[in-house]
Write an enzyme that holds these catalytic residues in place. Sequence first.
Site, mmCIF file in Angstrom:
data_model
loop_
_atom_site.group_PDB
_atom_site.id
_atom_site.type_symbol
_atom_site.label_atom_id
_atom_site.label_comp_id
_atom_site.label_asym_id
_atom_site.label_seq_id
_atom_site.Cartn_x
_atom_site.Cartn_y
_atom_site.Cartn_z
ATOM 1 N N LYS A 141 26.112 132.790 74.808
ATOM 2 C CA LYS A 141 26.110 132.749 76.248
ATOM 3 C C LYS A 141 27.055 133.894 76.813
ATOM 4 C CE LYS A 141 24.271 128.523 77.293
ATOM 5 N NZ LYS A 141 23.333 128.455 78.163
ATOM 6 N N TYR B 67 27.722 129.195 70.248
ATOM 7 C CA TYR B 67 27.227 128.846 71.778
ATOM 8 C C TYR B 67 28.138 129.875 72.457
ATOM 9 C CZ TYR B 67 26.649 126.011 75.945
ATOM 10 O OH TYR B 67 26.204 125.879 76.998
#
Length: 263
Positions: free
Chosen positions: A172, A168
């Site tokens: 991002k 993640y």
Amino acid sequence: MTSTAEKRYSGVMRLDGKRALITGATKGIGADIARAFAAAGARLVLSGRDETELAQARQALGDEFGTEVRSAVVDLADSDGPMALATAASEAFGGLDILVNNAGISLPEPVVGTTAENFDATLAVNLRAPALLAAQVGAAMVDQGTGGAIVTVASAAALAPLPEHYAYCAAKAGLVMATKVLAQELGPHGIRANSVCPTVVLTEMGQRVWGEEAKAAPMIARIPLGRFAVPHEVSDAVMWLCSDAASMVNGVDLPIDGGYTMG
């Protein structure tokens, strides 16, 4: 009667007639952004994977705000999903003025337990899909010749490491940098590209991952304001970045984190 949302988005914070595509628009942050944009007068294209949820959102927003709302059922995890969505959204109103890249997933797992399946799935939805969608929509905006705004809903996890969020954080962080490249290359065409980087937001997904007090407490302790965010605090920032109030703002990654990432 004028709603609270309509009062908030008055004056310069208006998007009257603007054509906006919002991904992941039926739940959480995306649903709140869609409602904010509808209140501000935008014409909306909502995307998601569930036609029933999209139909309900179309009906609710149209009834409450009287705005035009279309939708596109697309799975952005599919390799051809971004191109299909860019085409469908552009055709809905004959072009696009705004893209809000919001759709994302979270599959928490520690580094030592990382699986290729979850890593690939996270990067496919959280990096590849929004980056390719922005490239396609950006190209269409260039051809239109009327400028535009692209906002990426990234995460504070793009700016500071977060345990058990290996894929993640990587996705991002990559998306924030991809958005800066968009800002650099599309800026000369009057197209602004910016990211917002929220801390934990108390959506359904946020509650699922951070709902346990024992897990949430150490994270909250690192946030000077002493709490997590709520959806409208993200929507307000996205609205500002897409409005004329931010007409000279390009290439920023804006933390919405109560001071979590300030050092």
